[in-house]
Design an enzyme around this catalytic site. Structure first.
Site, PDB file in Angstrom:
ATOM      1  N   SER A   1       4.606   4.630   9.764  1.00 22.73           N
ATOM      2  CA  SER A   1       5.422   3.462  10.075  1.00 22.73           C
ATOM      3  C   SER A   1       5.134   2.292   9.152  1.00 22.73           C
ATOM      4  O   SER A   1       5.673   1.208   9.336  1.00 22.73           O
ATOM      5  CB  SER A   1       5.194   3.033  11.526  1.00 22.73           C
ATOM      6  OG  SER A   1       3.849   2.632  11.718  1.00 22.73           O
TER       7      SER A   1
ATOM      8  N   ASP B   1       0.504  -7.561   1.333  1.00 19.99           N
ATOM      9  CA  ASP B   1       0.870  -6.174   1.570  1.00 19.99           C
ATOM     10  C   ASP B   1       2.381  -5.987   1.649  1.00 19.99           C
ATOM     11  O   ASP B   1       2.924  -5.558   2.663  1.00 19.99           O
ATOM     12  CB  ASP B   1       0.194  -5.683   2.859  1.00 19.99           C
ATOM     13  CG  ASP B   1       0.171  -4.157   2.937  1.00 19.99           C
ATOM     14  OD1 ASP B   1       0.603  -3.513   1.972  1.00 19.99           O
ATOM     15  OD2 ASP B   1      -0.283  -3.639   3.969  1.00 19.99           O
TER      16      ASP B   1
ATOM     17  N   HIS C   1       0.819  -1.206   0.000  1.00 21.30           N
ATOM     18  CA  HIS C   1       0.000   0.000   0.000  1.00 21.30           C
ATOM     19  C   HIS C   1       0.857   1.262   0.000  1.00 21.30           C
ATOM     20  O   HIS C   1       0.325   2.365  -0.128  1.00 21.30           O
ATOM     21  CB  HIS C   1      -1.000  -0.001   1.164  1.00 21.30           C
ATOM     22  CG  HIS C   1      -0.405   0.208   2.524  1.00 21.30           C
ATOM     23  ND1 HIS C   1      -0.215  -0.816   3.419  1.00 21.30           N
ATOM     24  CD2 HIS C   1       0.003   1.319   3.175  1.00 21.30           C
ATOM     25  CE1 HIS C   1       0.286  -0.355   4.552  1.00 21.30           C
ATOM     26  NE2 HIS C   1       0.429   0.950   4.420  1.00 21.30           N
TER      27      HIS C   1
END
Length: 1025
Positions: free
Chosen positions: A236, A154, A123
């Site tokens: 993060s 991801d 993402h």
């Protein structure tokens, strides 16, 4: 527990409000957020759709992580790890698949120092065009390019040049997915909301939770996630999760925002496999059977029909397991369709018992194009089925097509899985719903089913259909939304192949990390329009037949703007215009509908004939424009409206005829309640055209608030006033106010008369705003009793004078004669008690004025300024920003111009957006060179090499200087000049500077200027049928 969907938060740097998903956050400009947006900041809507979301900053106050001093061993580990961790600053340059265009920050870590590979989240890398760089711990910076983004999981891999890092050794963080265990103490090392390196501690508490679901948009699936209580913050995303030995054992990916301080980590088994394939120069094969599984505990599996024998066998084979894989979503038309059903419990694959996603992924990835045997249990019965494993990359779009201002591609596995629809044959997905293909709103999720009565089941069919459609042709489009595939919408669009002349494909290139652009078809010229017949509707129950006849004078005007200029917040508007000369095809319309002439105008006559229009005249202050169509193409009894020469008065009876938001005509007998000076608030946050120095009429009918277009008519059918939409200020973040008010017709007559005679009106004006003051105020300000008595005699209905409230900044060197606070008594020996009496300024170069200044009566010779050169006629697109000369609304609100280079708008995902160059900024210098005007600015920026930094000195609207360093990007955001040229068919010509040399027309590369979409609560759409 595994079926829960707790409140989740993304790990992008992303403060967000409670009513929407967290946004990727723009970096502050000059230490503070930009003062405004002409294109509201509706950035990439991230993963979450929960109403109880709070910001990461709030969480840090409510639930601070419980940190204790690290041991010496941990300190040594962290010191070694931080050298491998990088901050990723990037743009997703356009909307694609589940990702919207944005600029943001995240984290990654080096996993191959020799080849320069960085592991981060999918993402972050995004599905579409990516442009960014990484910053190491010692603040060295290097460009980064995607080499892999997983279609489902991801994670993504970036490449950088390790030789570009000069001042520190580059080392790789070893990946050890086998060391992830429950109870292992970990540290999450990454970006703390994009500001500094953060080191957060935690303990792995679970290895067997399902991947978190984030609602619409991208979500991981068909994998387990780890769980810990690290409470990492926005920015993060992509942080390494390390153990005490300094091994990366997981990848930070998501978390909860409901106060649980819980984080979710992606296992590193599949990222490690992908990395090894890339290192060996092999393709990263990914298999799929288009079925989503979930881990479900044994008790739930028993309810689904798992037999005791199979449960015993599974528990004996996997003593620590408490879950099994259960089919959750089976995509129609996929390999599993009609073979696997929702609720089936997976037992074996190719004879091997399976309870974990990691092993299932391994089998699928190793058998692409092959047939596997799956053993299931359905309602207590065993079933063996053979399924061919498909190629996951083939159902993941790697290209899109831009045409007519919009972008489309094939439906992705991500979107199909989210909505449970077939991947193939359902139409093309509109990832950028703008230009001709902006439907009910700019919301993505539209699937085009057909164009011009031809089916478009996939991208290839779409290209074949659109390439054969001539410019400006009106075609029927059918479309559905992924959220509502039961409803087929139908609309008619004008296909634009003149502003967007190129139909272009953008194709992902994993070798370079860029998307390559390829022209697909030249635009076909428009078909010569032919004369059409039409008939008007008839009004019933009107006060007089002449009033009913007026319906023949109304036409519908639609306006689309390919580029945002002058701070105007929309890219298209519609309203009803009034025909003032049927023989010449002249129509008068609000400037809230036609704000400037870089536009397409379509005029619908008698609800049946559509003709192209063009701008003839735009009034600088009174909120109307005059446009023209070709009357030779119209075979309909169009009626020229008769305009009254008498001023309408307060309390007068009149008939209101208006068009509501549905475009339906409504009418009612009413009275004039008030005639007062229009006072629309100025807005320095988004200066745009604003009517000034004109009277506004209000009437006593509820219809007036429902109708943005119409007229006030007397019993003889004469138009006493136009009913217009007035664009107002921006309020409540991104909402643009609109006012509906009347404009008396006598003030229009001089201009209309000149245009009817073939003349170009050359108006003059006083460059200032006036405000009405009462006699009680005038007396205190020094107006004598004699003059007050003259006011009483001159205007028995309204006792007022006018004071200069704001002067407009003028570029001329001549001194200002009138000052703020001056009270106007007479102009050319006529006492001024009505706003309409100020219209004398439009006809004289010098006015003989009697004023009161500081209680002193004075006679002055007041020069006017020309009003025929104030419209924007030159603009530049540069690094995603639109720049032009400060327009009148800017000069009305500012006391001095720092520069003639004004930022009017910017595109999301652009360098201008990433580095904080905001609308309402003025550019004064480029690389230390003064840029007082657009030509000097252009000469300076085209010399800057591509993909290099340069300095710009800017000044905000409130006169605060700052310096921005920005990196030029010609590949996605080429420099282009827009110049008004009446000899061009569109009235404007474009010059591109992609190679530094001027070339007429659109650039070869690059993404079309896309509006930062406006609010949709009052979306101006032609509507579906």
């Amino acid at each position: 527990m595994n079926g829960e969907n707790p409140s989740l938060r993304s790990k992008r740097k992303a403060p967000f409000s409670a009513d929407q998903r967290p946004h990727k956050q723009l970096r502050p400009a000059n230490g503070r957020l930009s003062p405004t947006e002409n294109t509201p900041d509706s950035e990439l809507r991230s993963f979450i759709d929960n109403e109880d979301i709070v910001t990461d900053e709030d969480l840090s106050v409510l639930y601070p992580p419980q940190a204790s001093p690290d041991t010496a061993e941990w300190q040594a580990t962290i010191e070694k790890v931080v050298r491998n961790v990088v901050s990723i600053r990037f743009c997703l340059t356009c909307s694609f698949d589940t990702d919207a265009a944005c600029a943001s920050e995240a984290t990654g870590f080096v996993v191959d120092a020799e080849n320069g590979y960085i592991l981060t989240n999918r993402h972050v890398v995004g599905a579409g065009p990516f442009w960014g760089y990484v910053v190491f711990d010692n603040h060295e910076e290097v460009d980064a390019y995607p080499v892999y983004r997983d279609p489902v999981h991801d994670f993504g891999i970036l490449r950088f040049d390790p030789q570009a890092i000069k001042y520190m050794p580059v080392a790789a963080l070893p990946i050890r997915p086998d060391l992830a265990k429950v109870g292992v103490e970990i540290r999450v090392v990454g970006n703390d909301a994009g500001e500094k390196l953060s080191i957060l501690s935690g303990v792995i508490s679970r290895l067997d939770r399902n991947a978190p679901e984030y609602g619409e948009g991208y979500s991981d699936f068909n994998t387990c996630y780890y769980q810990a209580n690290a409470a990492a913050s926005g920015g993060s995303s992509g942080s390494p999760v390390v153990n005490i030995d300094g091994f990366a054992i997981a990848l930070q990916a998501g978390g909860r925002s409901d106060g649980a301080s819980t984080d979710y980590f992606l296992p590193l088994d599949r990222p490690l496999r992908a990395l090894r394939c890339i290192q060996e120069g092999k393709p990263v094969e990914r298999g799929t059977i288009q079925c989503q599984f979930l881990m479900k505990p044994f008790d739930e599996c028993r309810r689904l029909g798992l037999t005791p024998n199979w449960e015993r066998a599974i528990r004996e084979a996997f003593p620590k397991e408490t879950n099994m894989l259960v089919a959750e979503i089976v995509l129609p038309g996929g390999p599993s369709y009609n073979k696997i059903e929702e609720g089936d419990v997976l037992l074996k694959v190719n004879g091997e018992m399976i309870t974990q996603f990691i092993r299932l992924d391994d089998i699928l990835d190793s058998n692409v194009g092959k047939t596997i045997r799956i053993t299931l249990q359905r309602g207590g019965e065993d079933m063996d089925i053979d399924i061919e494993v498909g190629d996951l990359h083939k159902i993941t779009p790697d290209r899109f097509v831009t045409v007519s201002g919009a972008s489309v591609h094939n439906l992705s596995y991500q979107q199909a899985r989210l909505y449970g629809v077939p991947i193939e044959g359902g139409g093309v997905f509109v990832c950028e719903s703008t230009g001709s293909f902006r439907f009910d709103s700019a919301d993505n999720g539209w699937m085009i089913q057909s164009i011009d009565q031809k089916k478009t089941p996939n991208l290839e069919a779409f290209i074949d259909v659109v390439r054969g459609i001539p410019d400006k042709k009106r075609v029927v489009v059918t479309y559905k939304h992924l959220r509502d595939l039961h409803t087929l919408n139908t609309t008619i669009i004008n296909v634009d192949r003149h502003w967007s002349t190129k139909m272009r494909a953008a194709i992902r290139n994993d070798e370079t990390g860029l998307w390559d652009f390829k022209d697909l078809a030249d635009a076909l010229p428009p078909v010569t329009p032919v004369r059409r017949k039409g008939a008007f509707v008839q009004l019933e129950h009107t006060s007089h037949p002449a009033v009913a006849e007026l319906v023949r004078s109304f036409v519908r005007v639609g306006c689309t703007m390919p580029l945002k200029l002058d701070g105007f917040p929309r890219n298209r508007k519609w309203g009803m215009g009034l025909v003032i000369d049927a023989e010449k095809g002249l129509v008068i319309i609000s400037r809230a509908v036609v704000p400037y002439d870089l536009c397409d105008i379509w005029i619908t006559i008698a609800d049946s004939i559509v003709a192209e229009g063009k701008v003839v005249f735009m009034h600088p202050l009174q909120n109307y424009a005059i446009i023209k169509y070709d009357p030779a193409l119209i075979d309909a009894p169009v009626l020229s409206a008769r305009l009254s020469t008498d001023s309408i008065t307060q309390g007068a009876s009149t008939t209101f005829i208006g068009y509501n938001r549905s475009g339906r005509v409504v009418h009612a007998a009413t009275t004039v309640t008030e005639i007062t000076t229009v006072a629309i608030p100025a807005n320095s946050g988004a200066p745009r055209y604003r009517a000034t120095n004109v009277d506004a009429i209000t009437v006593d009918t509820n219809l007036s608030g429902q109708c943005g277009s119409g007229v006030l008519v007397d019993k003889d059918g004469k138009v006493q006033a136009l009913w217009l939409t007035y664009l107002g200020e921006r309020s409540h973040g991104s909402r643009d106010e609109e006012y509906h008010l009347g404009l008396a017709t006598p003030t229009l007559l001089p201009v209309i008369s000149q245009i009817q005679q073939g003349q170009d009106p050359k108006l003059r004006m006083l460059s200032m705003e006036f405000r009405a003051i009462a006699m009680s105020q005038a007396r205190v300000m020094g107006v004598s009793e004699e003059w007050i008595h003259k006011v009483f005699l001159a205007n028995k209905h309204t006792h007022q004078l006018f004071m200069v409230s704001k002067r407009t900044f003028e570029r001329s060197s001549q001194p200002s004669i009138l000052l703020e606070g001056d009270i106007i008594l007479t102009l050319n020996d006529k006492i001024i008690t009505r706003v309409s009496e100020l219209d004398v300024m439009y006809s004289y170069e010098v006015l003989d004025a009697v004023i009161v200044r500081e209680s002193q009566e004075m006679r002055l010779q007041v020069p006017t300024v020309p009003a025929d050169n104030i419209e924007t006629d030159h603009a530049i697109s540069f690094c995603g920003a639109v720049l032009h000369v400060p327009h009148l609304a800017v000069r009305q609100q500012i006391s001095k111009l720092p520069s003639e280079v004004y930022v009017s708008a910017r595109s999301r995902g652009s360098p201008a957006y990433q580095y904080g160059l905001a609308p309402t900024n003025f550019i004064t210098h480029v690389n230390g060179n003064p840029t007082p005007d657009l030509r000097t600015f252009l000469d300076n920026v085209i010399k800057i090499p591509d993909n290099t930094y340069f300095r710009m000195r800017a000044i905000t609207f409130d006169d605060q200087p700052w310096v921005v360093t920005m990196k030029k990007n010609e590949h996605y955001f080429p420099t282009m000049e827009w110049i008004k040229d009446d000899s061009e068919p569109c009235g404007w010509k474009r010059i591109s500077y992609g190679s530094g040399k001027p070339v007429e027309g659109e650039p070869t590369d690059g993404i079309l200027p896309v509006d930062g979409e406006e609010t949709t609560e009052m979306d101006d759409d032609d509507g579906g049928i």
